[in-house]
Design an enzyme around this catalytic site. Structure first.
Site, PDB file in Angstrom:
ATOM      1  N   HIS A 139      96.721  25.640  71.846  1.00 53.90           N
ATOM      2  CA  HIS A 139      95.940  24.522  72.364  1.00 53.90           C
ATOM      3  C   HIS A 139      94.439  24.672  72.109  1.00 53.90           C
ATOM      4  O   HIS A 139      93.690  23.718  72.284  1.00 53.90           O
ATOM      5  CB  HIS A 139      96.215  24.297  73.860  1.00 53.90           C
ATOM      6  CG  HIS A 139      95.684  25.353  74.766  1.00 53.90           C
ATOM      7  ND1 HIS A 139      96.476  26.314  75.349  1.00 53.90           N
ATOM      8  CD2 HIS A 139      94.436  25.589  75.227  1.00 53.90           C
ATOM      9  CE1 HIS A 139      95.744  27.095  76.124  1.00 53.90           C
ATOM     10  NE2 HIS A 139      94.496  26.667  76.063  1.00 53.90           N
ATOM     11  N   ASP A 169     102.796  28.279  72.645  1.00 57.30           N
ATOM     12  CA  ASP A 169     101.350  28.060  72.713  1.00 57.30           C
ATOM     13  C   ASP A 169     100.583  29.204  72.061  1.00 57.30           C
ATOM     14  O   ASP A 169      99.566  29.658  72.573  1.00 57.30           O
ATOM     15  CB  ASP A 169     100.890  27.856  74.161  1.00 57.30           C
ATOM     16  CG  ASP A 169      99.466  27.293  74.239  1.00 57.30           C
ATOM     17  OD1 ASP A 169      99.037  26.648  73.263  1.00 57.30           O
ATOM     18  OD2 ASP A 169      98.792  27.508  75.264  1.00 57.30           O
ATOM     19  N   SER A 242      91.087  31.061  77.289  1.00 59.80           N
ATOM     20  CA  SER A 242      92.363  30.854  76.599  1.00 59.80           C
ATOM     21  C   SER A 242      92.383  31.521  75.238  1.00 59.80           C
ATOM     22  O   SER A 242      91.462  31.367  74.440  1.00 59.80           O
ATOM     23  CB  SER A 242      92.634  29.364  76.421  1.00 59.80           C
ATOM     24  OG  SER A 242      93.316  28.837  77.517  1.00 59.80           O
ATOM     25  N   GLY A 298     120.199  19.406  72.065  1.00 64.11           N
ATOM     26  CA  GLY A 298     119.939  17.984  72.273  1.00 64.11           C
ATOM     27  C   GLY A 298     120.487  17.483  73.593  1.00 64.11           C
ATOM     28  O   GLY A 298     121.093  16.402  73.641  1.00 64.11           O
TER      29      GLY A 298
END
Length: 515
Positions: A139, A169, A242, A298
């Site tokens: 991010h 991430d 971060s 799914g």
């Protein structure tokens, strides 16, 4: 589960979409004794050529200065420029929201360019090899048009994106050069709650900053996707941390700072980091130029709660993942999975929660056969399903129904009152009003008595009840029969599969207690 406003991702400073960033960490410290004795099998830190390391301290450290001095050169500040939507008719003050870049397109003028502008953001990262590879958070860099890195010695270098993984991430960027100071991931040592930890990063764009604390908890399940079991630390971490590392007292990276829990956006001593074992496996692939692929079924799933198990007539100790929705044509659909199945094991290993099922499936390679044991109509069945390749999060989010309307009162609807809810069969008008798919069966809740159990649960008008006690509901009579059956069986409530604003979920509607 943490509320969205309290669990904050996005530690990139200055971006309009970045609220507050974070970090987390972990530690492997032998103990709190004044002079811990050597233990059989105790891990001795080792590092590759050029990696930063130093002799472990004896006893509880009186200062973290030696650790910081040794590892700080490997930690970098990451500055990015990202194009963001420019609000119309609103004055922007530098430092609040987007930070305008002088001379950037979109600052003024006509046409498409006038609707966007470049915004500056900042995060943290660290060298993981001497040839310029840097680990950070996805991010921090995912939308960046330009990436630059500021080293501890003051040098500023341009960086390029090597690879990123939305699921965990994590991202890897690279600068040109060699002989950079770097640190290593610690994969083997098992951190303990109460161990010391030091976080290093770039809070609020200030540059190299160290904070210390302890490991507060392990295996925190706060990941909305489900791939990370976070380390929790209480070292102060803030916006801009971060992507930075969290070290143990041996100078080994045990976590990648990622998120904080905060009602206000500032540090309250609850930070989270991606464990080193997860981070190394992912970043190694990214450094090699590989794409991180995960298995895919799914299906939309939820953890089976004790109340849900009881309402379904299962024993309270039954654990598993309830299948709330099956994507048409997806591997799960082709393999025979059905709404209402409860997955209790994968390849012979028990499944205790929806998160555990997600991680087991994700670890499979696309094309692998998954042997799922499910409970269906109270009986165990085995399904052999070939795993597909999980689409990107953007693709998955795009598949969700974004056209659902906010439920409103429908005074013209007429239906039967059941457990404080007025329900009616789905009509063309109701399908249009509440964005109900054409192939969906069920009954629509058109009114709720405020003092009923449904009212106490705030069951919204427009809710579609698709199943009751895991049986398909096609009419008010079907729902009434399921309620009567559950009540006569002495169950605490009726298990419902509902759809609210485009999303399936399961709930237990408790029966009102007799006064």
């Amino acid at each position: 589960m943490l509320k969205r406003k309290e669990f904050i991702l996005g530690a990139a400073v200055g971006l309009t979409f970045a609220a507050a960033a974070t970090a987390g960490g972990v530690i492997t410290w032998p103990g709190a004794e004044a002079a811990p004795a050597a233990k059989v099998g105790q891990l001795v830190p080792s590092a590759g050529a050029g990696a930063l390391a130093f002799a472990p301290p004896q006893g509880a450290p009186l200062s973290f200065a030696d650790i910081f001095q040794q590892v700080a050169p490997a930690v970098v500040q990451i500055d990015v420029k990202t194009r963001v939507q420019r609000p119309r008719g609103v004055f922007q003050i530098p430092g609040f929201g987007a930070v305008p870049i002088p001379g950037a397109p979109g600052g003024s003028g006509e046409g498409e360019e006038a609707d966007t502008q470049l915004a500056a953001g900042a995060g943290s990262g660290f060298f993981i090899s001497g040839d310029g590879f840097i680990v950070t958070n996805n991010h921090v860099v995912e939308n960046a048009e330009e990436i630059s890195v500021k080293l501890s010695d003051g040098r500023e270098l341009k960086a390029k994106l090597i690879g990123r993984d939305e699921g965990t991430d994590l991202a890897v960027i690279k600068v040109e050069g060699s002989a950079f100071p770097f640190v290593s991931f610690e994969e083997a040592a098992e951190p303990r709650v109460g161990d010391w930890v030091i976080a290093v990063g770039n809070p609020f764009g200030l540059g190299g900053t160290a904070t210390a604390g302890i490991v507060s908890a392990k295996s925190r399940d706060i990941d909305p996707i489900g791939y990370n079991e976070y380390l929790q630390i209480d070292a102060a971490i803030n916006r801009g941390n971060s992507g930075g590392p969290t070290f143990d007292i041996y100078g080994r990276v045990i976590g990648v700072n990622t998120a904080i829990f905060s009602p206000s956006g500032g540090s309250v001593g609850i930070g989270f980091a991606i464990p080193a074992t997860t981070a190394k496996a992912v970043t190694d692939k990214l450094m090699r130029g590989e794409t991180v692929e995960r298995g895919y079924l799914g299906v939309q799933i939820q953890t089976l709660s004790k109340d849900a198990a009881a309402a379904l007539g299962l024993s309270e100790d039954t654990k598993g993942a309830y299948v709330a929705e099956v994507t048409a044509g997806a591997p799960g659909d082709r393999g025979g999975m059905q709404i209402g199945d409860v997955v209790v094991s994968v390849n012979g290993e028990a499944v205790d929660s929806s998160t555990e099922l997600t991680r087991r499936v994700a670890r499979a390679k696309p094309g692998d056969t998954l042997r799922l044991e499910v409970l269906r109509d109270g009986r165990r069945q085995t399904l052999n399903i070939r795993a597909g390749t999980r689409p990107s999060e953007a693709e998955l989010n795009g598949d969700q129904d974004s056209g659902a309307q906010q439920p409103g009162e429908d005074g013209a609807a007429v239906g039967q009152s059941i457990e404080g809810m007025t329900v009616t069969p789905i009509t063309s008008a109701l399908r249009q009003r509440y964005s109900i798919p054409e192939d969906m069966q069920g009954v629509v809740v058109t009114a709720v008595a405020s003092r009923s159990e449904a009212g106490k649960m705030r069951m919204p008008v427009g809710t579609v009840i698709q199943r009751a006690n895991n049986r398909v509901v096609r009419s008010e009579a079907d729902l009434k029969a399921a309620v009567d059956e559950a009540r006569s069986a002495g169950r605490p409530g009726v298990f419902l599969l509902i759809r609210v604003q485009g999303t399936n979920s399961s709930v237990v509607l408790p029966f009102a207690k007799s006064e």
